[in-house]
Design a protein around this motif. Structure first.
Motif, PDB file in Angstrom:
ATOM      1  N   LEU A   1       0.835  -1.203   0.000  1.00  0.00           N
ATOM      2  CA  LEU A   1       0.000   0.000   0.000  1.00  0.00           C
ATOM      3  C   LEU A   1       0.868   1.250   0.000  1.00  0.00           C
ATOM      4  O   LEU A   1       0.604   2.207  -0.738  1.00  0.00           O
ATOM      5  N   TRP A   2       1.913   1.258   0.812  1.00  0.00           N
ATOM      6  CA  TRP A   2       2.798   2.418   0.870  1.00  0.00           C
ATOM      7  C   TRP A   2       3.559   2.588  -0.444  1.00  0.00           C
ATOM      8  O   TRP A   2       3.664   3.699  -0.971  1.00  0.00           O
ATOM      9  N   GLN A   3       4.058   1.500  -0.978  1.00  0.00           N
ATOM     10  CA  GLN A   3       4.845   1.572  -2.206  1.00  0.00           C
ATOM     11  C   GLN A   3       3.995   1.998  -3.405  1.00  0.00           C
ATOM     12  O   GLN A   3       4.507   2.637  -4.334  1.00  0.00           O
ATOM     13  N   LYS A   4       2.711   1.640  -3.366  1.00  0.00           N
ATOM     14  CA  LYS A   4       1.818   1.974  -4.483  1.00  0.00           C
ATOM     15  C   LYS A   4       0.802   3.039  -4.091  1.00  0.00           C
ATOM     16  O   LYS A   4      -0.287   3.119  -4.675  1.00  0.00           O
ATOM     17  N   ARG A   5       1.140   3.859  -3.103  1.00  0.00           N
ATOM     18  CA  ARG A   5       0.204   4.845  -2.570  1.00  0.00           C
ATOM     19  C   ARG A   5      -0.286   5.833  -3.614  1.00  0.00           C
ATOM     20  O   ARG A   5      -1.393   6.367  -3.502  1.00  0.00           O
ATOM     21  N   ASP A   6       0.516   6.063  -4.654  1.00  0.00           N
ATOM     22  CA  ASP A   6       0.129   7.026  -5.672  1.00  0.00           C
ATOM     23  C   ASP A   6      -1.169   6.634  -6.357  1.00  0.00           C
ATOM     24  O   ASP A   6      -1.930   7.497  -6.805  1.00  0.00           O
ATOM     25  N   PHE A   7      -1.464   5.320  -6.425  1.00  0.00           N
ATOM     26  CA  PHE A   7      -2.687   4.856  -7.068  1.00  0.00           C
ATOM     27  C   PHE A   7      -3.935   5.294  -6.302  1.00  0.00           C
ATOM     28  O   PHE A   7      -5.021   5.376  -6.878  1.00  0.00           O
ATOM     29  N   LEU A   8      -3.795   5.569  -5.020  1.00  0.00           N
ATOM     30  CA  LEU A   8      -4.955   5.892  -4.193  1.00  0.00           C
ATOM     31  C   LEU A   8      -5.649   7.165  -4.621  1.00  0.00           C
ATOM     32  O   LEU A   8      -6.842   7.345  -4.378  1.00  0.00           O
ATOM     33  N   LYS A   9      -4.930   8.064  -5.264  1.00  0.00           N
ATOM     34  CA  LYS A   9      -5.526   9.341  -5.643  1.00  0.00           C
ATOM     35  C   LYS A   9      -6.628   9.165  -6.681  1.00  0.00           C
ATOM     36  O   LYS A   9      -7.486  10.043  -6.837  1.00  0.00           O
ATOM     37  N   ASN A  10      -6.619   8.024  -7.376  1.00  0.00           N
ATOM     38  CA  ASN A  10      -7.637   7.760  -8.393  1.00  0.00           C
ATOM     39  C   ASN A  10      -8.679   6.738  -7.940  1.00  0.00           C
ATOM     40  O   ASN A  10      -9.516   6.315  -8.742  1.00  0.00           O
ATOM     41  N   ILE A  11      -8.629   6.344  -6.673  1.00  0.00           N
ATOM     42  CA  ILE A  11      -9.551   5.334  -6.141  1.00  0.00           C
ATOM     43  C   ILE A  11     -10.699   6.018  -5.413  1.00  0.00           C
ATOM     44  O   ILE A  11     -10.482   6.817  -4.502  1.00  0.00           O
ATOM     45  N   GLU A  12     -11.929   5.697  -5.823  1.00  0.00           N
ATOM     46  CA  GLU A  12     -13.094   6.328  -5.205  1.00  0.00           C
ATOM     47  C   GLU A  12     -13.421   5.725  -3.841  1.00  0.00           C
ATOM     48  O   GLU A  12     -13.969   6.396  -2.977  1.00  0.00           O
ATOM     49  N   ASN A  13     -13.118   4.448  -3.675  1.00  0.00           N
ATOM     50  CA  ASN A  13     -13.405   3.772  -2.406  1.00  0.00           C
ATOM     51  C   ASN A  13     -12.128   3.091  -1.922  1.00  0.00           C
ATOM     52  O   ASN A  13     -11.917   1.900  -2.142  1.00  0.00           O
ATOM     53  N   PRO A  14     -11.233   3.856  -1.282  1.00  0.00           N
ATOM     54  CA  PRO A  14      -9.937   3.293  -0.889  1.00  0.00           C
ATOM     55  C   PRO A  14     -10.039   2.154   0.106  1.00  0.00           C
ATOM     56  O   PRO A  14      -9.209   1.253   0.114  1.00  0.00           O
ATOM     57  N   LYS A  15     -11.050   2.174   0.971  1.00  0.00           N
ATOM     58  CA  LYS A  15     -11.213   1.077   1.931  1.00  0.00           C
ATOM     59  C   LYS A  15     -11.484  -0.231   1.178  1.00  0.00           C
ATOM     60  O   LYS A  15     -10.885  -1.269   1.487  1.00  0.00           O
ATOM     61  N   ALA A  16     -12.376  -0.182   0.194  1.00  0.00           N
ATOM     62  CA  ALA A  16     -12.660  -1.379  -0.606  1.00  0.00           C
ATOM     63  C   ALA A  16     -11.418  -1.807  -1.371  1.00  0.00           C
ATOM     64  O   ALA A  16     -11.139  -3.001  -1.505  1.00  0.00           O
ATOM     65  N   TYR A  17     -10.652  -0.848  -1.853  1.00  0.00           N
ATOM     66  CA  TYR A  17      -9.397  -1.133  -2.555  1.00  0.00           C
ATOM     67  C   TYR A  17      -8.438  -1.874  -1.629  1.00  0.00           C
ATOM     68  O   TYR A  17      -7.779  -2.845  -2.036  1.00  0.00           O
ATOM     69  N   LEU A  18      -8.369  -1.448  -0.382  1.00  0.00           N
ATOM     70  CA  LEU A  18      -7.496  -2.082   0.598  1.00  0.00           C
ATOM     71  C   LEU A  18      -7.911  -3.528   0.841  1.00  0.00           C
ATOM     72  O   LEU A  18      -7.075  -4.435   0.895  1.00  0.00           O
ATOM     73  N   PHE A  19      -9.216  -3.778   0.946  1.00  0.00           N
ATOM     74  CA  PHE A  19      -9.684  -5.135   1.171  1.00  0.00           C
ATOM     75  C   PHE A  19      -9.499  -6.001  -0.072  1.00  0.00           C
ATOM     76  O   PHE A  19      -9.288  -7.212   0.025  1.00  0.00           O
ATOM     77  N   ARG A  20      -9.560  -5.385  -1.241  1.00  0.00           N
ATOM     78  CA  ARG A  20      -9.284  -6.163  -2.444  1.00  0.00           C
ATOM     79  C   ARG A  20      -7.813  -6.547  -2.524  1.00  0.00           C
ATOM     80  O   ARG A  20      -7.469  -7.626  -3.023  1.00  0.00           O
ATOM     81  N   MET A  21      -6.957  -5.669  -2.040  1.00  0.00           N
ATOM     82  CA  MET A  21      -5.543  -6.034  -1.940  1.00  0.00           C
ATOM     83  C   MET A  21      -5.400  -7.272  -1.059  1.00  0.00           C
ATOM     84  O   MET A  21      -4.637  -8.199  -1.374  1.00  0.00           O
ATOM     85  N   ALA A  22      -6.130  -7.278   0.050  1.00  0.00           N
ATOM     86  CA  ALA A  22      -6.091  -8.428   0.954  1.00  0.00           C
ATOM     87  C   ALA A  22      -6.628  -9.677   0.259  1.00  0.00           C
ATOM     88  O   ALA A  22      -6.066 -10.773   0.389  1.00  0.00           O
ATOM     89  N   SER A  23      -7.709  -9.513  -0.509  1.00  0.00           N
ATOM     90  CA  SER A  23      -8.272 -10.642  -1.245  1.00  0.00           C
ATOM     91  C   SER A  23      -7.258 -11.221  -2.214  1.00  0.00           C
ATOM     92  O   SER A  23      -7.121 -12.439  -2.344  1.00  0.00           O
ATOM     93  N   ASN A  24      -6.527 -10.339  -2.882  1.00  0.00           N
ATOM     94  CA  ASN A  24      -5.524 -10.803  -3.833  1.00  0.00           C
ATOM     95  C   ASN A  24      -4.394 -11.554  -3.132  1.00  0.00           C
ATOM     96  O   ASN A  24      -3.868 -12.545  -3.656  1.00  0.00           O
ATOM     97  N   ARG A  25      -4.013 -11.082  -1.943  1.00  0.00           N
ATOM     98  CA  ARG A  25      -2.964 -11.781  -1.189  1.00  0.00           C
ATOM     99  C   ARG A  25      -3.440 -13.172  -0.783  1.00  0.00           C
ATOM    100  O   ARG A  25      -2.685 -14.145  -0.817  1.00  0.00           O
ATOM    101  N   VAL A  26      -4.697 -13.260  -0.355  1.00  0.00           N
ATOM    102  CA  VAL A  26      -5.259 -14.564   0.000  1.00  0.00           C
ATOM    103  C   VAL A  26      -5.264 -15.474  -1.225  1.00  0.00           C
ATOM    104  O   VAL A  26      -4.887 -16.649  -1.145  1.00  0.00           O
ATOM    105  N   LEU A  27      -5.667 -14.923  -2.350  1.00  0.00           N
ATOM    106  CA  LEU A  27      -5.689 -15.711  -3.579  1.00  0.00           C
ATOM    107  C   LEU A  27      -4.309 -16.242  -3.913  1.00  0.00           C
ATOM    108  O   LEU A  27      -4.141 -17.422  -4.240  1.00  0.00           O
ATOM    109  N   ASP A  28      -3.303 -15.374  -3.845  1.00  0.00           N
ATOM    110  CA  ASP A  28      -1.937 -15.799  -4.157  1.00  0.00           C
ATOM    111  C   ASP A  28      -1.498 -16.939  -3.249  1.00  0.00           C
ATOM    112  O   ASP A  28      -0.887 -17.915  -3.698  1.00  0.00           O
TER     113      ASP A  28
END
Length: 199
Positions: free
Chosen positions: A61-88
């Motif tokens: 999240l910190w390394q890719k923080r620049d992407f957050l400026k274009n995210i309308e729902n950052p909380k959902a984005y954060l949980f999707r990051m978690a979903s992707n980690r679980v998937l991996d």
């Protein structure tokens, strides 16, 4: 100076994080890391692994923080990051088994937790509803891929269509299913969606 997150200020804090504010990052970590830990641990039940994944998520999240400026729902984005980690992680331990078979094999674990069981069943129901919105050809391609485990080449040969058509149709199918679930499901179902739809 530390930052405390109120619901009304959530977007502002994530915006400050996107601009490189370390205090904003600390505030996001303090507020959401316990939620992310619970989110992942309920699916994996492996606290040591969950700890590592949570740390990886916030580093990412910190390394890719620049992407957050274009995210309308950052909380959902954060949980999707978690979903992707679980998937991996699940992909690694599943040794590339068909994903649906793997999820079914995990059902007893899910059923040990009433909340997760409800969400699991809810997602399966919603997945069925999403499949009902597909055209006959798209649904057939999805079923051949996910239920019968056929490759794109095998599907193309079976249906007498181009491999590129299969790939394009599958991409459209997964997008259509994802949008349907995002509209109708709670955020906790995202990880199950990915497990059900990714190869």
């Amino acid at each position: 100076m530390s930052i405390e997150i109120e619901n009304s200020a959530e977007l502002d804090v994530f915006r400050k994080l996107s601009e490189g504010s370390e205090s904003a990052f600390s505030a996001v970590y303090v507020r959401y890391s316990p939620q992310i830990f619970t989110f992942i641990d309920r699916m994996l039940g492996l606290s040591d692994v969950t700890d590592d994944l949570v740390q990886d998520i916030f580093i990412d999240l910190w390394q890719k923080r620049d992407f957050l400026k274009n995210i309308e729902n950052p909380k959902a984005y954060l949980f999707r990051m978690a979903s992707n980690r679980v998937l991996d992680y699940q992909k690694k331990i599943a040794s590339r088994k068909p994903i649906l078979d793997f999820v079914i094999s995990q059902q007893p674990t899910m059923e040990a937790m009433s909340e997760q069981r409800v969400l699991y069943k809810e997602t399966l129901i919603l997945l069925g509803e999403a499949l009902d919105t597909l055209s006959p050809q798209r649904r057939r391609i999805y079923e051949l891929s996910r239920n019968e485990g056929l490759s794109h080449d095998e599907i193309a040969e079976k249906l007498n269509i181009a491999k590129s058509t299969v790939a394009n149709q599958m991409a459209s199918v997964l997008k259509q299913i994802r949008l349907y679930l995002e509209k109708h499901a709670v955020i906790f179902s995202f990880a199950i969606f990915y497990l059900l739809t990714q190869s």
